[in-house]
Design a protein around this motif. Sequence first.
Motif, mmCIF file in Angstrom:
data_model
loop_
_atom_site.group_PDB
_atom_site.id
_atom_site.type_symbol
_atom_site.label_atom_id
_atom_site.label_comp_id
_atom_site.label_asym_id
_atom_site.label_seq_id
_atom_site.Cartn_x
_atom_site.Cartn_y
_atom_site.Cartn_z
ATOM 1 N N THR A 33 0.838 -1.221 0.000
ATOM 2 C CA THR A 33 0.000 0.000 0.000
ATOM 3 C C THR A 33 0.867 1.264 0.000
ATOM 4 N N TYR A 34 0.194 2.439 0.072
ATOM 5 C CA TYR A 34 1.003 3.653 0.232
ATOM 6 C C TYR A 34 0.741 4.344 1.563
ATOM 7 N N PHE A 35 0.564 3.516 2.591
ATOM 8 C CA PHE A 35 0.336 4.038 3.935
ATOM 9 C C PHE A 35 1.351 3.483 4.917
ATOM 10 N N VAL A 36 1.667 4.295 5.922
ATOM 11 C CA VAL A 36 2.515 3.805 6.999
ATOM 12 C C VAL A 36 1.844 4.133 8.333
ATOM 13 N N VAL A 37 1.800 3.126 9.217
ATOM 14 C CA VAL A 37 1.209 3.306 10.542
ATOM 15 C C VAL A 37 2.316 3.564 11.556
ATOM 16 N N THR A 38 2.068 4.576 12.389
ATOM 17 C CA THR A 38 3.038 4.946 13.424
ATOM 18 C C THR A 38 2.345 4.897 14.778
ATOM 19 N N GLY A 57 -4.456 9.042 19.438
ATOM 20 C CA GLY A 57 -4.096 9.371 18.054
ATOM 21 C C GLY A 57 -5.062 10.357 17.408
ATOM 22 N N ALA A 58 -6.350 10.282 17.792
ATOM 23 C CA ALA A 58 -7.338 11.193 17.191
ATOM 24 C C ALA A 58 -7.046 12.627 17.643
ATOM 25 N N ALA A 59 -6.768 12.794 18.925
ATOM 26 C CA ALA A 59 -6.445 14.138 19.442
ATOM 27 C C ALA A 59 -5.153 14.637 18.806
ATOM 28 N N PHE A 60 -4.195 13.728 18.647
ATOM 29 C CA PHE A 60 -2.921 14.080 17.998
ATOM 30 C C PHE A 60 -3.178 14.599 16.574
ATOM 31 N N CYS A 61 -4.030 13.875 15.821
ATOM 32 C CA CYS A 61 -4.292 14.267 14.425
ATOM 33 C C CYS A 61 -5.022 15.607 14.341
ATOM 34 N N ARG A 62 -5.870 15.883 15.322
ATOM 35 C CA ARG A 62 -6.555 17.180 15.303
ATOM 36 C C ARG A 62 -5.582 18.318 15.572
ATOM 37 N N ARG A 63 -4.501 18.039 16.319
ATOM 38 C CA ARG A 63 -3.534 19.104 16.667
ATOM 39 C C ARG A 63 -2.372 19.210 15.687
ATOM 40 N N LEU A 64 -2.083 18.112 14.970
ATOM 41 C CA LEU A 64 -0.863 18.062 14.159
ATOM 42 C C LEU A 64 -0.769 19.188 13.106
ATOM 43 N N PRO A 65 -1.866 19.514 12.402
ATOM 44 C CA PRO A 65 -1.765 20.600 11.419
ATOM 45 C C PRO A 65 -1.322 21.915 12.052
ATOM 46 N N GLU A 66 -1.876 22.194 13.218
ATOM 47 C CA GLU A 66 -1.543 23.469 13.867
ATOM 48 C C GLU A 66 -0.145 23.395 14.515
ATOM 49 N N LEU A 67 0.252 22.222 14.967
ATOM 50 C CA LEU A 67 1.568 22.071 15.590
ATOM 51 C C LEU A 67 2.707 22.217 14.589
ATOM 52 N N VAL A 68 2.615 21.451 13.476
ATOM 53 C CA VAL A 68 3.739 21.478 12.520
ATOM 54 C C VAL A 68 3.326 21.582 11.052
ATOM 55 N N GLY A 69 2.016 21.687 10.768
ATOM 56 C CA GLY A 69 1.610 21.859 9.372
ATOM 57 C C GLY A 69 1.606 20.575 8.551
ATOM 58 N N VAL A 70 1.223 19.465 9.196
ATOM 59 C CA VAL A 70 1.077 18.185 8.485
ATOM 60 C C VAL A 70 -0.237 17.559 8.959
ATOM 61 N N ALA A 71 -0.955 16.893 8.043
ATOM 62 C CA ALA A 71 -2.185 16.203 8.437
ATOM 63 C C ALA A 71 -2.025 14.694 8.265
ATOM 64 N N ALA A 72 -2.639 13.938 9.180
ATOM 65 C CA ALA A 72 -2.596 12.465 9.152
ATOM 66 C C ALA A 72 -3.974 11.973 9.598
ATOM 67 N N VAL A 73 -4.189 10.648 9.639
ATOM 68 C CA VAL A 73 -5.473 10.147 10.152
ATOM 69 C C VAL A 73 -5.248 9.131 11.276
ATOM 70 N N PRO A 74 -6.106 9.180 12.298
ATOM 71 C CA PRO A 74 -5.990 8.225 13.409
ATOM 72 C C PRO A 74 -6.498 6.851 13.000
ATOM 73 N N VAL A 75 -5.802 5.822 13.425
ATOM 74 C CA VAL A 75 -6.184 4.440 13.065
ATOM 75 C C VAL A 75 -7.436 3.998 13.835
ATOM 76 N N SER A 76 -7.698 4.611 14.982
ATOM 77 C CA SER A 76 -8.842 4.183 15.803
ATOM 78 C C SER A 76 -10.161 4.275 15.026
ATOM 79 N N THR A 130 -3.306 4.755 19.992
ATOM 80 C CA THR A 130 -2.177 5.671 19.787
ATOM 81 C C THR A 130 -1.586 5.548 18.381
ATOM 82 N N LEU A 131 -2.300 4.847 17.491
ATOM 83 C CA LEU A 131 -1.768 4.650 16.137
ATOM 84 C C LEU A 131 -2.287 5.727 15.174
ATOM 85 N N VAL A 132 -1.396 6.175 14.309
ATOM 86 C CA VAL A 132 -1.720 7.237 13.351
ATOM 87 C C VAL A 132 -1.173 6.834 11.984
ATOM 88 N N ARG A 133 -1.975 7.045 10.926
ATOM 89 C CA ARG A 133 -1.572 6.662 9.574
ATOM 90 C C ARG A 133 -1.159 7.873 8.731
#
Length: 384
Positions: A312-317, A327-346, A357-360
């Motif tokens: 695939t073209y996805f990586v889980v962290t 991970g969901a809270a992390f993904c909601r903050r990530l754009p504002e923290l560093v300017g990157v968007a991801a999706v929570p695996v939950s 705590t998994l994020v794709r």
Amino acid sequence: MLVARMAPFTSTIFAEMSALALRTGAINLGQGFPDTDGPASLLADAAANVTGGVNQYPPGVGVPALRIAVAEHQMRFWGLAVDPEHVLVTTGATEAIAAAVLALSGPGDEVVTFQPYYDSYAATVALAGATLRAVQLRPPSFAFDPDELRAAFSPRTRLVLLNTPHNPTGAVFTREQLALVGELAAEHDAVVVTDEVYEHMVYDGAEHVPMATLPGMADRTLTISSAGKTFSVTGWKVGWVHGPPALVGAVRAVKQYLTYVSGAPFQPAIATALGLPGAFYRELAGDLARKRDLLVDGLRAAGFTVHPPRGTYFVVTDVAPLGFDDGAAFCRRLPELVGVAAVPVSVFCADPGLGRTLVRFAFCKRDEVLAEAVSRLAGLRART
Ligand code: PMP
Ligand code: GLN
């Protein structure tokens, strides 16, 4: 107003995170779509079809050239003998999955799948009124526990919904794993619906094994794929399904009332593209393997635990080492923290506690975009 069975599915995480990325100007590594177009010949063929009058309803089962090309592709890459008469063209793999589930399961029936799963699986099973039985894939390898798989089957199992290579984990099911799935399906007289849209995206010598190639399985397997991933045209929504005539006939019965037909000008263009030389397919996988390494290295350097994918073209962290427990809270903050968007695996799990705590991240992006994302992510340690 929404019917109760669809109440849990009011928004998709992809739409939500893509909108957030757009709003904040973040690099969108959430929703999986390439940021370059597919082969120039494919684009030119489709454009010529649009201006050349190929714009009215195509045959409901798909244009003959595409049905033949799909059959030839299955023989060429996987040694699978497919009669073009038993290929049904659909509006993306999504419609093939939905039509198969709606055609073959209903209230009281159970559908076995693996979680995390591609989000349309749960929504489609809910639409059908059937019950989902999701077997967990656990990091780091995202293999399933054979006993848990066995326990998920019951006399009510009608379908197994399989996806290999697997979104979101990047796992590529091994022949042994597939053999057990097949054995259990046969034992319970269940149909396997296998979603192989990432069939050409495997790395490190991993082998994609189509379920229908296993002994005896072609008789009870519906194989699904689409043009979106292979040719980097995710917006075209042309997919296909093939299998035994009785099963494909059932899917066709539902498909004709979902969309009736699909993508007239795109179908012949995709038929030609499926015949592209081996070099095209090798380059696709080679390019993506390099992009994967770029992102995997960057994520590791930024402090994530990374589970490198074999497909695939996805990586889980895992974001726990960065001090996040959600991970969901992390993904909601990530754009504002560093300017990157991801999706929570939950959100890909029936039990949201799983994969907490998994994020794709998606790596189907230009090298310079990935390099910029990596340099932004490097700032994460300092900011958290
Ligand atoms: N299955 C999986 C596992 C996917 O990742 C996707 C891509 N979003 C699809 C199906 C949908 O494919 P399509 O765009 O052809 O409907
Ligand atoms: N398959 C892609 C993903 O998993 C896009 C899905 C979507 O937008 N529905 O990111």
